[in-house]
Scaffold this active site. Sequence first.
Site, PDB file in Angstrom:
ATOM      1  CG  ASP A  43     -68.462  15.642 -25.468  1.00 27.69           C
ATOM      2  OD1 ASP A  43     -69.005  14.563 -25.785  1.00 27.69           O
ATOM      3  OD2 ASP A  43     -68.323  16.006 -24.280  1.00 27.69           O
ATOM      4  CG  ASP A  59     -76.323  11.136 -18.072  1.00 23.51           C
ATOM      5  OD1 ASP A  59     -75.406  10.493 -18.617  1.00 23.51           O
ATOM      6  OD2 ASP A  59     -76.902  12.094 -18.606  1.00 23.51           O
TER       7      ASP A  59
END
Lengths: 250, 192
Positions: free
Chosen positions: A130, A11
């Site tokens: 997701d 990330d």
Amino acid sequence: MLKKRIIPCLDVKDGRTVKGVHFESIKDAGDPIELAKRYAEEGADELVFLDITATSEKRKTITELVTKVAAEINIPFTVGGGISSLEDAQSIMQAGADKISINTSAILNPKLIVEIANEFGSQCVVLAIDTKLVDGEWMVFRNGGKTATSLKAVAWAAEGVRLGAGEILLTSMNHDGTKSGFALDITQAVSTSVNVPVIASGGAGLKEHFLDVFSQTKATGALAASVFHYQQITIKDLKKYLKENKISIR
Amino acid sequence: MIAILKYNAGNATSVANAIKKIGYEVLITDHKEALQKADKVIFPGAGEARSAMNYLNKTGLDQIIISLTQPVLGICLGMQLLCSHSEERNTPCLGIFPAKVRLFPPKDIVPHTGWNTLSNTDGVLFKDLQKESDCYFVHSYYAELCENTVATCDYILPYSVALQKDNFYAVQFHPEKSGSVGMKILQNFLAL
């Protein structure tokens, strides 16, 4: 034989990796290049960079990072996070990324999948999904899991592939962060319903979880972040363990 | 000087980065004389066969490529375009190698994506490599086995992952994305 892929995810915010990283041997743990190099040396098969910067400087920062990664790393890498137009994709691909991952923008504008696939080929388009179990149905969420949609995961994956996605990155929100293992049922459902590679994501905590997802589903890749960042599992040990358990591993 | 062919289907950046890392000077170019004068020429490729061949034909680069006399390395689509014909939109290719390029039958995941093992490796590109090394592949079309095959892979069926004839070399996988194995293969080519 085709090898199963171990894929660390980094990330990135404002060009730096976030989520504390605890590598003793790395001088600057926030430097994504250092971390990426480390993973590549340990045997990572691919890398995913997820940009979570939320400023207007965003595109410039991520493009600069991609240029640096491409100069240093000689394994494939995917870049995702906030890519919402063909122009965004172009600047990242031209900087040297191998694949683009799109999520919310593909839900809001499915034509984006077609556009990027036509420009760079399907193999460059990763559709990130997701998903969360809601009343017995695996539903698709957008905006980093904040917003529900009416899409079902299996159907959306199939539609994405029809439009030109060459790979599915499937994250179970129920499992993400729990370290209790990957979501085997939805991973199997998606990976048997599309004829493109599926990467399982969310829930990795033990080496056994990787063995489960590779032996019980058709997923060809498994992605994880914190277990690798915190060295709870090293890629080297993981690959040795999977090999001993007869999983095809590089 | 190592020249990398610039055309409408090349993602030359990664290849250029890898060659610089090995320690050679690189030029990404479509300039006829620069290509002819280079010590080695790399013909990369990521894209679609028909539009790539149309571009090469239109610009005359097709004739330049086939008349090169220094070592030439085709990578991925570059390798396929050096073959005789591609099923991808029924495209006649450059014909250096007699192999035909076909679409994988849908018996497994297509595109063939990820790290796979090179088998039956033979020749200078694979010097000093372990016998069953893994390289990174991304492709939906494959070159058939032929008399110029110098490495094979078995995915859905056995096919050519490296070809060699005279000064022409070609690999289906991406050496620039295949870690230390890929770097060694590029080094072997650059040292010719």
